[in-house]
Design a protein around this motif. Structure first.
Motif, PDB file in Angstrom:
ATOM      1  N   THR A  90       0.841  -1.213   0.000  1.00  0.00           N
ATOM      2  CA  THR A  90       0.000   0.000   0.000  1.00  0.00           C
ATOM      3  C   THR A  90       0.865   1.248   0.000  1.00  0.00           C
ATOM      4  N   VAL A  91       1.964   1.186   0.739  1.00  0.00           N
ATOM      5  CA  VAL A  91       2.844   2.356   0.783  1.00  0.00           C
ATOM      6  C   VAL A  91       3.479   2.579  -0.589  1.00  0.00           C
ATOM      7  N   PHE A  92       3.951   1.484  -1.213  1.00  0.00           N
ATOM      8  CA  PHE A  92       4.600   1.610  -2.520  1.00  0.00           C
ATOM      9  C   PHE A  92       3.636   2.179  -3.562  1.00  0.00           C
ATOM     10  N   LEU A  93       2.440   1.601  -3.607  1.00  0.00           N
ATOM     11  CA  LEU A  93       1.528   1.951  -4.695  1.00  0.00           C
ATOM     12  C   LEU A  93       0.684   3.179  -4.394  1.00  0.00           C
ATOM     13  N   GLY A  94       0.604   3.566  -3.142  1.00  0.00           N
ATOM     14  CA  GLY A  94      -0.231   4.705  -2.784  1.00  0.00           C
ATOM     15  C   GLY A  94      -1.671   4.281  -2.608  1.00  0.00           C
ATOM     16  N   ALA A 143      -4.210   2.722  -5.647  1.00  0.00           N
ATOM     17  CA  ALA A 143      -3.976   1.498  -6.420  1.00  0.00           C
ATOM     18  C   ALA A 143      -5.230   0.624  -6.433  1.00  0.00           C
TER      19      ALA A 143
END
Lengths: 504, 309
Positions: free
Chosen positions: B36-40, B43
């Motif tokens: 979730t952090v990577f994709l925002g 996503a």
């Protein structure tokens, strides 16, 4: 023993010499930048130059990408869409299809022409990497009907396509999704070319003499990462850097008092947004949510904490954004708030969970909590790490959620249209009438009609107090005396290709 | 000696396995989802599922652990999705800057600390001893970030003698290295002072004096060498701590070392980078401790004898 002493001394000297020599890794020495060179220190690190990858949506990578690469279109400093590689563009029969006509004469810094094949390959690469920017174009397809035209087709009408393409950068065809080496010294068609890139340290660039709009005024541009705010401002005052931004209010008087430093603020696209979780039983009623909004003296909080970089908001999105519509302010009225809460049967003993993520906002959030407490509303202020915050945000594991929401596309579609439909599930609020308005606004290619429809949608969101919208944010920039022309950018992404300096 | 080194290296392997296991558990026990952090937050479910599978996070924990240990044994520390390249490559790119800073700080601390300790320990209770003792207490008490800011205000902004932040020339190294070295200097000075004080009343020092050696020869030739044993131990241990302290100093001085990489990796739940940094630092600390032990035996013949027997 003599031998021992000599060995120790030799070792110490060797360590000092080795360490001193090994740090000479380039960059500028202290004491300022020279000639037509400019050094800037932004607010966020540049960790990658790949605009299609996982870092593509970060401010650092966007800042670098707009200097190195070109886009089909880009927003100007007022938020209007302007042509970059595309000279003109128009929608097809519906806003599901958009045609972009490429300008002639645009080349990459290695001299090769930019063609529609490069644009399509770049789009496909972005989709393949599946990063945050790709999320703006789910199942979209780009084709090249001719060497100087590309067509982007969406699964459904999408009028925000030109503005969303402000996040899409063109690189030469042939760079694969896995090719990370390319981005150590990338070839682009932007105003600058890369000399040296050290992630989270420095991006050193030179003017691209082959840029279609002519070479920038600067010879060299260096963007340095200085994470600590006081170090960043000290570097500006000593002349080690020429431009900094994202300066908080309490530092502005000191900078204004510094000889040779110019300080300016510019209205940004960001709005302090405090959603209520409408699916929470305590906050189901719009009357309760509106009463909570009335219970906080935002005008005083803003005046105290953000005298120069804040203003009482009168809309859901900031004025530079398409879809901004002025709303009737919600005034501070604690008595009316208490009465409304009593009338609505709000349980004063229940604690509301107010979550936020960035320590920078702690004073503001605490002041809001204190304002609510004065009206008998108990609040648990929960400062969360980004990773925890994001997870809880999506799981609606909060009652009030604080965020500084920016709209980098300058289009309400990526704010109202993205966050408030029932299907988005971001606030626990669902309104079919609102959904219909947002869908219609998203599908219309007529900008005036879209602005009108987003205005109507905004009125519903504001009336039902889906959240509190207390403050629009201004960005503070400061630059040194050698900079004569500089336009502060509302998104925190200044365009250095237009900067002018005094020194020759 | 070789047997001792081999034994310590074998113990070190267990330590590394322990460090690898502990960090594996800690990063996964920490709340928050890396995907979730990577994709925002925007996503789609499909995007999240695809990345979860690509990172192997959809597999049972024990499977992830076994696969991780296997990879580590092959010196494959995984790919950082956030940085788009191998985690260890990103770590090794930043390591030299941290080593530069740590070694320079150590050199400053050892030279200054030994000198101050010698001056103070030569005449315990004297004026110099009292000044040095007060100064070392102060140096250990001030927070590193505060000292850093004060040095910047004085030497960069006030006197304009040194650059305030960044890298580029040896001058850029001065302020961060001194900031990092100051508390360590105090430790070395206090330890040296007490060791010298103790040594100066030992019978072998009396013997040296009775042989007609000057006070300087006694101090440097006899008392100092014996006093170095605890100093060497503490230097070995403290260098690991210095690497930890470097995180704050690197932030204040925009020094591009491991500090900002680790902070970013932890905040973004970049498991691969956090694991790679932890294992690398654990390895470095282990080697430093081993080096301290070897040096210890070189300095103290009694330990060599014990090791042989």
């Amino acid at each position: 023993m003599t031998h021992f002493r000599k060995s120790t001394a030799t070792a110490a000297v060797a360590v000092l010499l080795l360490t001193a020599c090994s740090t000479t890794t380039g960059g500028t020495a202290g004491g300022g930048t020279a000639g037509r060179d400019l050094t800037a220190a932004g607010t966020y690190p540049i960790e990658s130059l790949d605009p299609h990858g996982a870092q593509g949506a970060t401010t650092g990578t966007q800042l670098a990408a707009q200097a190195i690469f070109s886009r089909l279109v880009r927003p100007d400093a007022t938020g209007q869409v302007t042509g970059d590689l595309a000279e003109k563009w128009e929608p097809g029969a519906t806003a599901a299809q958009w045609n972009f006509h490429l300008r002639s004469g645009a080349t990459f810094s290695d001299g090769k022409p930019v063609t529609s094949a490069d644009v399509v390959a770049s789009f496909e690469r972005m989709q393949k990497l599946d990063g945050p920017n790709a999320a703006n174009f789910p199942d979209y397809e780009m084709t090249a009907p001719s060497a100087d035209q590309v067509t982007l087709t969406a699964p459904a009408p999408d009028a925000s396509i030109p503005r969303k393409l402000g996040l899409f950068y063109v690189i030469p065809a042939g760079v694969t999704a896995e090719d990370t080496a390319f981005f150590e010294r990338p070839v682009g068609s932007g105003p600058f070319t890369v000399n040296r890139f050290a992630p989270s340290e420095v991006l050193a660039m030179s003017a691209n003499s082959k840029h279609w709009a002519g070479a920038p005024q600067l010879d060299r541009l260096e963007i340095r990462t200085i994470p600590d705010l006081s170090a960043r401002l000290t570097a500006l005052r000593t002349g080690e850097v020429d431009v900094v931004w994202g300066i908080p209010d309490d530092q502005l008087p000191v900078l204004r008092g510094t000889s040779g430093v110019t300080v300016e603020t510019v209205p940004s696209t960001a709005v302090f947004t405090m959603w209520f979780n409408s699916s929470s039983p305590a906050l189901k009623s719009p009357k309760v949510r509106r009463a909570l909004w009335q219970a906080v003296d935002f005008a005083t909080i803003i005046k105290q904490l953000y005298p120069e970089t804040g203003a009482l908001a009168d809309g859901l999105v900031a004025p530079p954004v398409l879809g901004y519509a002025k709303q009737e302010p919600v005034g501070y009225d604690p008595q009316a708030a208490k009465a409304a809460l009593r009338e609505a049967g709000f349980e004063s003993g229940e604690k509301l969970r107010l979550q936020f993520s960035d320590a920078e906002f702690r004073p503001f959030v605490q002041a809001v909590a204190s304002g609510l407490a004065e009206s008998g509303v108990q609040v648990d202020v929960l400062e969360k790490e980004k990773a925890v915050f994001t997870k809880d945000l999506l799981a609606l594991n909060w009652d009030i959620n604080f965020q500084q929401l920016a709209t980098p596309t300058y289009d309400a579609a990526s704010n109202l249209g993205r966050l408030y439909p029932c299907a988005a599930g971001r606030t626990g609020y669902c309104n079919k009438e609102l959904d219909a308005l947002l869908a219609k606004a998203g599908a219309s290619a007529d900008e005036a009609e879209r602005a009108e429809l987003y205005g109507q949608a905004g009125q519903i969101i504001w009336r039902d107090a889906v959240g509190m919208y207390p403050m629009t944010v201004k960005l503070a920039y400061a630059w040194g005396k050698k900079v004569t022309e500089f336009t502060p950018d509302p998104s925190g992404l200044p365009d250095f290709s237009r900067v002018k300096l005094t020194a020759k | 000696m070789i047997r001792m080194i081999v034994r310590r290296l074998l113990i070190g392997l267990f330590v590394m396995w322990g460090a690898a296991s502990v960090i594996f558990i800690i990063v996964r026990a920490a709340p928050g989802d890396p995907v979730t952090v990577f994709l925002g937050p925007d996503a789609s479910r499909e995007q999240i599922d695809r990345l979860t599978a690509a990172l192997g996070l959809d597999r049972p924990l024990y499977e992830q652990y076994v696969s991780y240990l296997g990879d580590v044994l092959r010196l494959d520390f995984g790919e950082s999705y956030r940085l788009g390249r191998p985690a260890m490559e990103a770590v090794l790119e930043r390591l030299p800057a941290t080593i530069d800073l740590t070694l320079t700080a150590t050199a400053i601390a050892v030279i200054a600390g030994l000198a101050l300790g010698l001056l103070a320990g030569r005449r315990p209770g004297g004026a110099v001893d009292r000044v040095v003792s007060a100064a070392t207490i102060a140096l250990q008490s001030f927070p590193t970030f505060w000292v850093g800011i004060m040095l910047v205000l004085t030497f960069a902004l006030g006197l304009r003698l040194l650059p305030s932040a960044g890298v580029g020339t040896p001058a850029h190294l001065v302020l961060p290295a001194v900031t990092l070295a100051l508390p360590f200097t105090a430790i070395v000075a206090r330890l040296t002072r007490s060791s010298i004080t103790e040594a100066m009343s030992e019978p072998y020092v009396q013997t040296a004096r009775s042989k007609g050696l000057t006070e300087r020869q006694v101090l440097l030739g006899h008392a100092l060498r014996n006093s170095l044993i605890p100093v060497v131990t503490i230097v070995g241990l403290q260098m690991g701590a210095l690497m930890g302290g470097a995180v704050i100093v690197e932030n204040v001085f925009a020094w591009p070392g491991l500090g900002s990489l680790v902070v970013g990796a932890v905040a973004n739940r970049d498991y691969a980078v956090v694991q790679a940094v932890t294992l690398l630092i654990a390895g470095i600390v282990m080697v430093l401790n081993l080096a301290a032990d070897v040096l210890y035996t070189r300095l103290d013949p009694r330990i060599r004898t014990e090791a042989r027997s």
